[in-house]
Design a protein around this motif. Structure first.
Motif, PDB file in Angstrom:
ATOM      1  N   LEU A  77       0.848  -1.190   0.000  1.00 34.82           N
ATOM      2  CA  LEU A  77       0.000   0.000   0.000  1.00 34.82           C
ATOM      3  C   LEU A  77       0.884   1.240   0.000  1.00 34.82           C
ATOM      4  N   VAL A  78       0.277   2.395  -0.248  1.00 35.13           N
ATOM      5  CA  VAL A  78       0.959   3.669  -0.069  1.00 35.13           C
ATOM      6  C   VAL A  78       0.117   4.509   0.876  1.00 35.13           C
ATOM      7  N   THR A  79       0.762   5.495   1.509  1.00 38.77           N
ATOM      8  CA  THR A  79       0.032   6.348   2.433  1.00 38.77           C
ATOM      9  C   THR A  79       0.311   7.811   2.138  1.00 38.77           C
ATOM     10  N   GLU A  80      -0.636   8.642   2.503  1.00 40.81           N
ATOM     11  CA  GLU A  80      -0.528  10.094   2.371  1.00 40.81           C
ATOM     12  C   GLU A  80      -1.297  10.740   3.517  1.00 40.81           C
ATOM     13  N   HIS A  81      -1.560  12.045   3.403  1.00 41.12           N
ATOM     14  CA  HIS A  81      -2.148  12.797   4.500  1.00 41.12           C
ATOM     15  C   HIS A  81      -3.435  13.500   4.086  1.00 41.12           C
ATOM     16  N   ILE A  82      -4.299  13.702   5.053  1.00 41.83           N
ATOM     17  CA  ILE A  82      -5.495  14.515   4.855  1.00 41.83           C
ATOM     18  C   ILE A  82      -5.089  15.935   5.189  1.00 41.83           C
ATOM     19  N   ALA A  83      -4.575  16.635   4.193  1.00 34.92           N
ATOM     20  CA  ALA A  83      -3.997  17.955   4.414  1.00 34.92           C
ATOM     21  C   ALA A  83      -3.908  18.698   3.098  1.00 34.92           C
ATOM     22  N   PHE A  84      -3.686  20.014   3.194  1.00 36.01           N
ATOM     23  CA  PHE A  84      -3.301  20.758   2.002  1.00 36.01           C
ATOM     24  C   PHE A  84      -1.908  21.321   2.218  1.00 36.01           C
TER      25      PHE A  84
END
Length: 480
Positions: free
Chosen positions: A87-94
């Protein structure tokens, strides 16, 4: 769901230590710090040993008003394939704002900034997540972030916002318990309430990290030992669900390997003990259960990570605390096969305007938008400038060497009115250009070294008068 076990964030500064640490089942690497066609030797050796490596992105800005950049998505996907990641991950952000949607200069935050918990922002985020999911070759999980500031007029709690995001997109969650603690100190948000509202069955893995409190503000530094309050939130989470993986993050002020090993052991104990209690197992079996799960992940490798099941959102109340007060699954509901609807008309435009106004206040010195805490905006602004200075010092270590103790004050003075527009390496070049145009530093030898440094990396001579006037006008436009 992929069973990961206990892991640690891989960083070049501690690469050898990570390879030697006992009981490390997987590692996470900042995606932007590696190249798909030239992986660091340390990561290659870990993969040969069967250690799972997960790329963790920081630059997509899925919570921003713009649709995801196809080039960034492609690069993240290539790294996932190169690493054989489940899997890959990221953020809930701008992370950026401005540009065509607002007809203003594009600004880079150089940091993860919170998304307003509004319907507009959720609509945009859901569509952006769908775009990312369609483009990536492996499943996506998203992380809740830490924040110093709160948006005025929010319509949902963090738990409700994340729950609906999962319902509408099927995305997995990377729950950072240190960020939940940060938001408790900084924004008065109860971690227990957030956990009770979360769809815990959608958790892909968990982050644990340290920080420090200064003047009533918690700074999520990733440069301090994990404190007891963060471990308490981890214990609360593991009393509700057995997370597939738990990872220790450390990004600076790295301690000796023995201290990292001790922190991992503490995390392993908390996860094992509380998970055992949640399932009614005697405490004596806790550690063997935790180690058994870790061993299974090692022996059989990463299993496929299926998207979280999508369910219809029948009653909005089901997304609140009542739906998951015990941390259990949502009540059964019909599976929805229709695609997630596009954002409401004007949602991207409205979000773009508000995010650009906030980011401009943080990095360009423009007025603070109505409804924000001015003092907190000041704290966040100084923190962003300090982070810029620290990262520039890392990507261009010659600059602190040339400028000595004058580097940091000179950079902070530069950053107060000159927002970052093109990444940290571009920022370093712009900073040096700014100094040279002002005939600084006063020491001729230092100025000559800076000129040579700038020319080596820019491939041209310092700009002439016309270029200087254009850039001065650009900076004035940003400040308006």
């Amino acid at each position: 769901m992929t069973e990961l076990g206990i892991g640690i964030g891989w960083r070049p500064e501690i690469a050898e230590a990570v390879e030697a640490l006992p009981g490390v089942d997987w590692v996470e690497v900042v995606a932007e710090n590696i190249c798909a066609d030239h992986l660091p030797d340390s990561l290659a050796r870990l993969r040969e040993r069967g250690v799972t490596v997960v790329p963790h992105g920081v630059s997509l800005g899925l919570g921003g008003a713009d649709r995801p950049d196809p080039a960034r998505l492609a690069a993240l996907g290539e790294k996932a394939v190169a690493l054989g990641a489940p899997l890959v991950t990221e953020h809930i952000a701008f992370v950026r704002a401005g540009g065509p949607l607002t007809a203003t200069p594009l600004l880079e935050a150089g940091h993860l900034l919170p998304v307003p918990r509004t319907r507009d922002a959720l609509d945009v985020l859901c569509e952006n997540v769908r775009i990312a999911q369609d483009a990536l070759p492996v499943p996506l999980a998203l992380e809740n972030i830490a924040a110093l500031i709160a948006w005025p007029g929010e319509e949902m709690t963090e738990g409700q916002f994340l729950a609906e995001l999962v319902e509408r997109t099927g995305v997995r969650l990377l729950v950072d318990v240190a960020n939940l603690h940060t938001n408790q100190v900084n924004r008065g948000e109860d971690p227990a309430r957030a956990l009770s509202e979360l769809p815990v069955e959608a958790i892909a893995y968990v982050h644990v990290a340290g920080g420090v409190e200064r003047d009533g503000v918690w700074h999520d530094t990733h440069a301090h030992p994990v404190p007891k309050p963060v471990l308490d939130v981890l214990a609360d989470l593991t009393s509700r669900v057995s997370p597939p993986g738990v990872l220790l993050e450390r990004d600076d002020d790295f301690p000796p390997a023995a201290e990292l090993a001790a922190e991992l052991e503490t995390i392993r104990t908390v996860v094992g003990t509380r998970s055992a209690r949640a399932k009614g197992l005697p405490p004596a079996r806790a550690e063997s259960r935790a180690r058994g799960r870790v061993g299974t992940a090692h022996a059989h490798g990463a299993r496929s990570l299926e998207p979280a099941p999508r369910r219809a959102v029948a009653d909005p109340l089901l997304i609140g605390a009542g739906a998951r007060a015990s941390g259990g699954p949502m009540p059964s509901a019909p599976v929805v096969h229709e695609p997630d609807p596009a954002p409401r008309a004007g949602a991207r435009q409205r979000l773009a305007v508000t995010q650009a106004a906030l980011l401009s206040a943080l990095v360009a010195g423009t007025p603070v938008p109505e409804g924000f805490d001015t003092r907190r905006i000041g704290v966040q602004s100084r923190a962003l400038a300090a982070k810029r200075a620290g990262v520039v010092a890392k990507v261009a270590p010659e600059l602190p060497e040339i400028l000595g103790k004058g580097f940091r004050p000179a950079f902070l003075a530069y950053a107060r009115s000159r927002p970052m527009t093109g990444g940290y390496r571009r920022d370093a070049l712009d900073f040096v250009e700014h100094l040279l145009l002002a005939d600084r530093p006063e020491d001729p030898a230092a100025r000559r070294r800076l000129t040579e440094w700038w020319q080596d990396r820019s491939g041209s001579r310092p700009p002439g008068r016309a270029t200087r006037l254009v850039r001065a006008a650009r900076h004035a436009l940003v400040r308006r």
